[in-house]
Design a protein around this motif. Structure first.
Motif, PDB file in Angstrom:
ATOM      1  N   ASP A   1     -65.442  24.971  62.973  1.00  0.00           N
ATOM      2  CA  ASP A   1     -64.808  23.744  63.756  1.00  0.00           C
ATOM      3  C   ASP A   1     -64.421  24.281  64.938  1.00  0.00           C
ATOM      4  O   ASP A   1     -64.055  25.345  65.126  1.00  0.00           O
ATOM      5  CB  ASP A   1     -63.806  23.518  62.874  1.00  0.00           C
TER       6      ASP A   1
ATOM      7  N   SER B   1     -64.065  13.939  61.153  1.00  0.00           N
ATOM      8  CA  SER B   1     -64.699  14.739  61.973  1.00  0.00           C
ATOM      9  C   SER B   1     -66.473  14.573  61.453  1.00  0.00           C
ATOM     10  O   SER B   1     -67.243  15.701  61.495  1.00  0.00           O
ATOM     11  CB  SER B   1     -64.312  16.467  61.670  1.00  0.00           C
TER      12      SER B   1
ATOM     13  N   MET C   1     -62.497  22.076  68.649  1.00  0.00           N
ATOM     14  CA  MET C   1     -61.578  21.152  69.329  1.00  0.00           C
ATOM     15  C   MET C   1     -61.690  20.846  70.408  1.00  0.00           C
ATOM     16  O   MET C   1     -62.120  21.848  71.234  1.00  0.00           O
ATOM     17  CB  MET C   1     -59.966  21.512  69.053  1.00  0.00           C
TER      18      MET C   1
ATOM     19  N   TRP D   1     -61.415  16.813  66.708  1.00  0.00           N
ATOM     20  CA  TRP D   1     -61.845  17.660  65.957  1.00  0.00           C
ATOM     21  C   TRP D   1     -63.367  17.362  65.859  1.00  0.00           C
ATOM     22  O   TRP D   1     -63.761  16.253  65.532  1.00  0.00           O
ATOM     23  CB  TRP D   1     -61.144  17.688  64.484  1.00  0.00           C
TER      24      TRP D   1
ATOM     25  N   LEU E   1     -55.069  21.764  64.818  1.00  0.00           N
ATOM     26  CA  LEU E   1     -55.536  20.595  65.166  1.00  0.00           C
ATOM     27  C   LEU E   1     -53.986  19.819  65.883  1.00  0.00           C
ATOM     28  O   LEU E   1     -54.089  19.183  66.701  1.00  0.00           O
ATOM     29  CB  LEU E   1     -55.935  19.512  64.219  1.00  0.00           C
TER      30      LEU E   1
ATOM     31  N   THR F   1     -57.856  24.912  60.288  1.00  0.00           N
ATOM     32  CA  THR F   1     -58.229  23.757  61.132  1.00  0.00           C
ATOM     33  C   THR F   1     -57.383  22.937  61.058  1.00  0.00           C
ATOM     34  O   THR F   1     -56.959  22.511  62.366  1.00  0.00           O
ATOM     35  CB  THR F   1     -59.675  23.397  60.783  1.00  0.00           C
TER      36      THR F   1
ATOM     37  N   GLU G   1     -58.420  13.217  63.823  1.00  0.00           N
ATOM     38  CA  GLU G   1     -59.068  14.093  62.645  1.00  0.00           C
ATOM     39  C   GLU G   1     -60.440  13.669  61.870  1.00  0.00           C
ATOM     40  O   GLU G   1     -61.042  14.834  61.812  1.00  0.00           O
ATOM     41  CB  GLU G   1     -57.813  14.056  61.641  1.00  0.00           C
TER      42      GLU G   1
END
Length: 934
Positions: free
Chosen positions: A698, A630, A700, A662, A529, A525, A628
């Motif tokens: 996860d 989250s 994006m 994220w 990103l 992840t 970042e």
């Protein structure tokens, strides 16, 4: 009148909570900003206590003065929602050269905050001294009156903290809650005017009041020791509250509800302590000795409660299991747990302050003396909070800090004993007392500290994992003993740990893992990103060129994302981090982040809150912004998910810029996901969603000002960059197609998915209020993945210059992305009458639970087979079998099996094998029929 005092205290805490929240959005949520605001707030209270307390001595009707104060508070506070935009405009108008100077910016921030906070806080600070001055009409009941008023006011404050955190913001929003509190203050004032307009009930001429209190006798002794104790009492009270808050959020989490519970429990104990003071406060004998015993008790019981923290995570997990994920019950159990820890020390604190305040009634000008006591207490409280946050915790840590504050309480006990005149006449008793105190200090010195691993294990978010793993709690305790603590620091705003467990490093903030080197999870992840938005930026129709571009990364974490971004030749990369301890912790990840902070000349680390930074850098534009953080349920972090934040970020994007957010699918309900998508898309209408992997939790969100059209040739060239090949291989991105399969959907599907959701705003922070309720609910991630992939679509819709459609379709199938695979296959078919097209449509109908549509497409398939003269008795039987299955057992194994047989008939063996596999997973008994097909 007691009810008015209660409600006044409730309104005061409502304002404090909401103003700190609103000003944090303006000046940032860094510890320095919050510390500045707290200092101004407490200074206002101190000034109000002193000035209005002194004025009450010259006021013949102090209770009417109280009424005017309440009306003044209400009138001023009713306009504060209109003043905040003015404050924001003033700050954003600040020249960049002025904003870049730390001292100048601090001065400007103090001036703006003072302009906003001092008027109402000065008025609030005067309420209690004026009330006490108005009600202490009879000397023999004066002390107990202080206790009762303090009880009602503090109980109201506890109620206000609880209602604001759990109800008011949710029901009315931030500004609506302020309007309600302001209206209540005005009502209190008007009611008080009606009650005391006649001049009775405590309003007495100045001379008679002073005569009764002083009795014409000289003052008893110097007032300075009493002021010292008042200041130290305030210092230790806020020091304990700060330390306990920092400790407890590592167990119960740092949501808005957790902070409300801690504050409420603390205030509730103080309130009931002030009620218990009544039998003691009017006694004239040995008050200093009594205060000494109280402070020794505060220090001793605080240290004992601190030592008990090692077992609290275990109790928390048991409570989690008993509550079965029922949010109100679980929050109540947390409250009882906190209260059990804090009740004795906080009750003793509640006894202490009214006892100190009662000394003022023995002196002339008692209103002024009361004001001085309340004012010094407020200043002490301010120093306690700031001193612990900026000095004690960074220098000593929370554990040693708690020990030091406990010793201060014990030292206050010694100081007070030396002030007690009656004990000086009894030296033996004094020696016994001091010997016992020395023993207590020695005992506290050797009390073991709580286990760092146990306290920082993150039970508030991992409780269900600990309970469901094989071996349960026993296994968890064994795991905690095996964890190697490589780094720990109690930072200014959070406790930061680096753990090593089974070869995996993890960065933990207040007990929750925020980054790790787990190759199957967090590490992928963190790398993607950077790689997904940057490579997309190079391949869009406007084509970002890194060498002439700027990037901004919000949140350093382990530094892995920053290290991946630094592989690209950006002109500058600014990285924002709010907690300095995280910067120190990132050094343990040098192997994974490429020691980027030391080795990349393009990288600039900025210690600041993201919103504050974006607001004060108006001239610089970024081509890539990556956010970042989250976890939208964490207070502070939640501010980075509102529409106001995204508008700030959008202004900082260049015309060809991309914003990457994220976001996770776990610990959130479906509606929370939809709210986030709707909020994001409101600011970034051109949005796409990308996944980390086919099993990851996860995602994006990529937003832009212009429509995202990916040039496949440019993207392939960008992916071939030698510097990033190592990361891409690790991420199993072998070529263009494997990169493209990370795509989930574009804006039209996002709009469809989130159409009816509300927005997440600063005034109505949906995610901050609702997301914490989901942490106790298991299996949410899979349900949310199913929802997202129900709306998934093929990436071909946003591609240009792409010719590998067949490879893309087969890759989708191999990954299990069947909806996308079928969409891609359908996009390749030019002749919509081909039989396989109808089978693809039936397959999609099965995946999306559309029985009637599946039957219609089956009829089309049968007609097309008949037209091509490919219908025979055997095929007819298979068609009829599928029709029966679609009618009677939709989405059961027989549907997939029968459809697979038809695919086999039209020479689509690859798809047929996929359907057979699905049928076997639903019903393994089909294995016998599989052999017959083979």
């Amino acid at each position: 009148m007691g009810m008015l005092v209660f409600i006044s205290g409730s309104c005061a805490l409502t304002y404090e909570v909401l103003w700190m929240r609103m000003l944090g959005l303006v000046f940032g949520n860094s510890a320095y900003s919050i510390g500045t605001l707290l200092a101004i707030f407490m200074t206002g209270l101190a000034l109000g206590s002193y000035l209005l307390g002194a004025y009450s001595d010259h006021c013949a009707k102090p209770l009417r003065l109280f009424a005017y104060i309440e009306i003044g508070i209400g009138l001023y506070c009713s306009i504060t929602p209109f003043l905040f935009p003015v404050i924001i405009w003033l700050q954003n108008s600040l020249p960049i050269t002025f904003a870049s100077t730390g001292l100048s910016l601090t001065i400007f921030r103090v001036l703006l905050s003072s302009l906003l906070l001092l008027p109402p806080t000065v008025l609030m600070g005067g309420t209690m001294p004026v009330l006490i001055r108005g009600f202490t009409e009879h000397m023999q009941k004066a002390g107990s009156t202080i206790g009762k008023l303090y009880f009602l006011n503090t109980l109201g404050a506890a109620t206000g903290a609880l209602l604001t955190g759990f109800c008011l913001i949710n029901w009315l929003g931030v500004s609506g809650s302020i309007y309600l509190a302001a209206g209540i203050n005005i009502t209190i004032g008007l009611t008080a005017l009606l009650l005391f307009n006649s001049g009775s009930s405590g309003d007495t001429p100045r001379n008679s009041f002073i005569t009764r209190l002083s009795g014409g006798s000289p003052e008893l002794k110097p007032f300075a020791p009493i002021l010292i104790i008042a200041g130290l009492s305030g210092f230790t009270a806020l020091a304990y509250e700060t330390l306990w808050t920092r400790l407890l959020i590592q167990i119960i989490g740092s949501s808005i509800y957790a902070f409300a519970l801690i504050l409420t429990a603390f205030l509730l104990g103080i309130a009931f302590g002030s009620l218990m003071v009544n039998p003691l406060v009017d006694k004239k004998e040995q008050k200093f000795a009594l205060l000494a015993m109280i402070n020794i008790g505060i220090g001793s019981f605080s240290m004992l409660a601190f030592a008990a923290l090692s077992i609290i995570p275990l109790i928390f997990i048991r409570l989690y299991a008993l509550c079965h994920g029922i949010f109100p019950l679980f929050e109540f159990s947390k409250f009882i747990l906190i209260l059990a820890l804090l009740i004795i020390p906080s009750i003793l604190m509640g006894i202490s302050f009214p006892l100190i305040a009662s000394f003022a009634l023995k002196y002339k000008n008692s209103g002024k003396r009361l004001g001085m006591i309340f004012g010094i207490n407020a200043l002490g409280a301010c120093l306690g909070a700031l001193g612990v946050t900026f000095a004690v915790i960074p220098l000593l840590g929370i554990y040693r800090g708690m020990q030091v504050v406990c010793f201060i309480s014990l030292a206050m006990g010694v100081f007070l004993i030396l002030q007690e005149p009656t004990l000086k006449q009894r030296p033996v008793l004094t020696r016994v007392f001091l010997s016992a105190l020395a023993g207590t200090i020695l005992l506290i010195s050797f009390i073991p500290f709580p286990s760092r691993q146990i306290l920082g294990s993150g039970v508030f978010v991992y409780a269900n994992t600990f309970l469901t793993q094989k071996g349960g709690m026993r296994t968890w305790r064994e795991q905690m003993n095996k964890v190697k603590l490589l780094f720990h620091k109690d930072g200014i705003s959070a406790a930061v740990d680096v753990w090593e467990n089974a070869g995996v490093l993890s960065l933990r903030i207040n007990g929750k893992t925020d980054a790790s080197t787990d190759s199957g999870g967090d590490l992928s992840t963190q790398l993607l990103l950077a790689h997904i938005p940057i490579n997309l930026g190079q391949a869009t129709n406007w084509a970002i060129e890194p060498s002439s571009s700027n990037a901004l990364i919000i949140g350093l974490g382990s530094g892995v994302t920053l290290g991946a971004a630094a592989l690209y030749p950006f002109k500058t990369i600014d990285c924002l981090e709010i907690e300095p301890a995280v910067v120190e912790a990132s050094k343990w990840f040098k192997v994974f982040n490429r020691d980027v902070l030391s080795k990349s000349s393009a990288v600039k680390l900025v210690l600041d809150d993201a919103r504050h930074f974006l607001a004060l850098t108006p001239d610089k534009k970024y081509n890539i912004i990556i956010s970042e953080p989250s976890n939208p349920w964490i207070s502070g972090v939640s501010n980075l998910f509102t529409i106001e934040f995204y508008k700030l970020a959008e202004k900082k994007l260049s015309s060809n810029g991309l914003f990457c957010q994220w976001f996770h699918l776990y610990d959130l309900q479906t509606e929370d996901i939809q709210v986030q998508l709707k909020t994001f898309m409101t600011v970034f209408p051109h949005v796409s969603i990308w996944q980390v992997s086919q099993t990851s939790r996860d995602i994006m969100l990529i937003g832009s000002k212009e429509e995202l059209i990916i040039d496949a040739r440019k993207l392939e060239t960008a992916l071939s960059r030698k510097e990033v090949s190592g990361d891409l291989q690790f991420l199993n991105i072998a070529d263009l197609v494997s990169f493209l399969t990370h795509f989930i959907m574009a804006q039209e599907r996002v709009r469809e998915l989130s159409a009816d959701a509300p927005l997440n705003t600063d005034d109505r922070p949906w995610l901050e209020l609702h997301a914490p309720k989901s942490i106790t609910i298991p299996q949410l991630a899979q349900a949310n993945r199913n929802l997202i992939f129900k709306y998934s679509e093929t990436v071909s819709l946003v591609l240009r210059n792409f010719s590998r459609n067949h490879d893309l379709a087969n890759t989708y199938i191999n990954q299990g992305s069947l909806n996308q695979a079928l969409q891609e296959r359908l996009s390749m078919k030019q002749n919509l009458k081909e039989p396989a097209i109808y089978l693809d449509m039936i397959f999609m109908d099965l995946l999306n639970n559309r029985p009637q549509s599946a039957l219609d497409h089956l009829a089309g398939f049968e007609k097309r087979m008949t037209d091509k003269e490919k219908i025979n008795k055997q095929n007819k039987a298979k068609i009829n079998k599928l029709r029966q299955s679609l009618t009677a057992e939709f989405q059961q194994a027989s549907c997939y099996w029968s459809l697979g047989l038809l695919y086999h008939e039209v020479s689509e063996g690859y798809i047929a094998a996929t359907l057979f596999d699905i049928a076997l997973r639903i019903n393994p008994d089909y294995i016998n029929q599989a052999f017959s097909v083979l």
